[in-house]
Design an enzyme around this catalytic site. Sequence first.
Site, mmCIF file in Angstrom:
data_model
loop_
_atom_site.group_PDB
_atom_site.id
_atom_site.type_symbol
_atom_site.label_atom_id
_atom_site.label_comp_id
_atom_site.label_asym_id
_atom_site.label_seq_id
_atom_site.Cartn_x
_atom_site.Cartn_y
_atom_site.Cartn_z
ATOM 1 C CD GLU A 1 -5.611 -0.660 4.701
ATOM 2 O OE1 GLU A 1 -5.470 -1.573 5.534
ATOM 3 O OE2 GLU A 1 -4.693 0.116 4.430
ATOM 4 C CG HIS B 1 -1.897 -1.071 1.293
ATOM 5 N ND1 HIS B 1 -2.720 -1.258 2.380
ATOM 6 C CD2 HIS B 1 -2.217 -2.046 0.402
ATOM 7 C CE1 HIS B 1 -3.503 -2.317 2.158
ATOM 8 N NE2 HIS B 1 -3.209 -2.810 0.964
ATOM 9 C CE1 TYR C 1 -2.298 4.885 -0.626
ATOM 10 C CE2 TYR C 1 -0.793 4.512 1.192
ATOM 11 C CZ TYR C 1 -2.038 4.374 0.641
ATOM 12 O OH TYR C 1 -3.032 3.738 1.327
#
Length: 353
Positions: free
Chosen positions: A227, A129, A133
Amino acid sequence: MGERGYGTLVTLTRVKVLDPANPNKSTAIFGGKASGILNWNELKYPHFYTLRQQIRSLFWTANEVDMTQDVKQFPTLTIAEQDAFLKIIGLLATLDGPQTDIAARLSHLSTDPSVKSLMATIADQESEHNHSYAYVLSSVTTYDKQVESFEMGRTDEVLMRRNKRIVEVYNEFAERPSIGSALKAMVYTTLLEGLFFYSGFAFFYNLARNQKMVGTSTMISYINRDELQHGRAISDIFRATLAENPSYNTEGFTAWVYDQFDHSVEQEIIWSRYVLGEIDGIDMEEMAGYIKYRANKMLRMLGLSEMYPEYTKNPMRWIKAYVDSFDDTKTDFFEQASRQYVKTSDLNGFDDL
């Protein structure tokens, strides 16, 4: 010496890699005995095998997502959209980076090898994750803007105030690992996984429903999906740990959890207004309701009653188009009249979650 409203202080230390004198089947998640040999067919909590399988089935990598159109579209976004885009990526990176570390620390302190394996899987996904980004930013903006976005977690005053308690709870667990600080860290992990990301996710989904930055939205939907599963896994481990250590299941600790949720909802609403207030298509009152709805879901997963009975349904229904249907939580098991934790005393009880 007691541990803030609990009984005897139970400190935790890194467990041995192998300890053949102990049984293969762990006696406890923390502070127990286990050889370190993992047999998935002989677990204290067989439910953890299912959790690991569900999480592993979601495997993906950032560079699988095509960002070609996003590269062209980013310069055409409004100034407000570009600013929100960079701020929200900065927020997500600030939150997801430590999640890799927290999962590893829980793993190192756990005496249940199935929990160690589960945490290793979660840590790997959290690391991806964080990579995603950087991947998104490197696709759409300059190196200087990328660095600036990642600097936000330690320079933006609104974001720093928002994250103050996260910093305190996570660092307490890192510096003084104990049953109590581990439980608190898991509460904040569920808050991160199930609440803190969601105003940011909504921003990207709002862009996508206007045919903007669809590649980024696709990436975010993968992260969102992960998540949700991570939050489920951590809440189950939290409840099992609490059941194994009933001296921590006190009114004082329950009140602490509710206070953290109340504070977190307040800060998330402040943050959403700060970063999304000028974005077309997002109603701030709906967003506040959505944040409270998410808080209710995470409280139920921890085994507690809802704080916001007027927000039992999602007020931002359009978001469902961007999130897989497994977001649905089986609420009947959790809807308790009293504001006390649901006690799960045996391993099979977790199959009902």
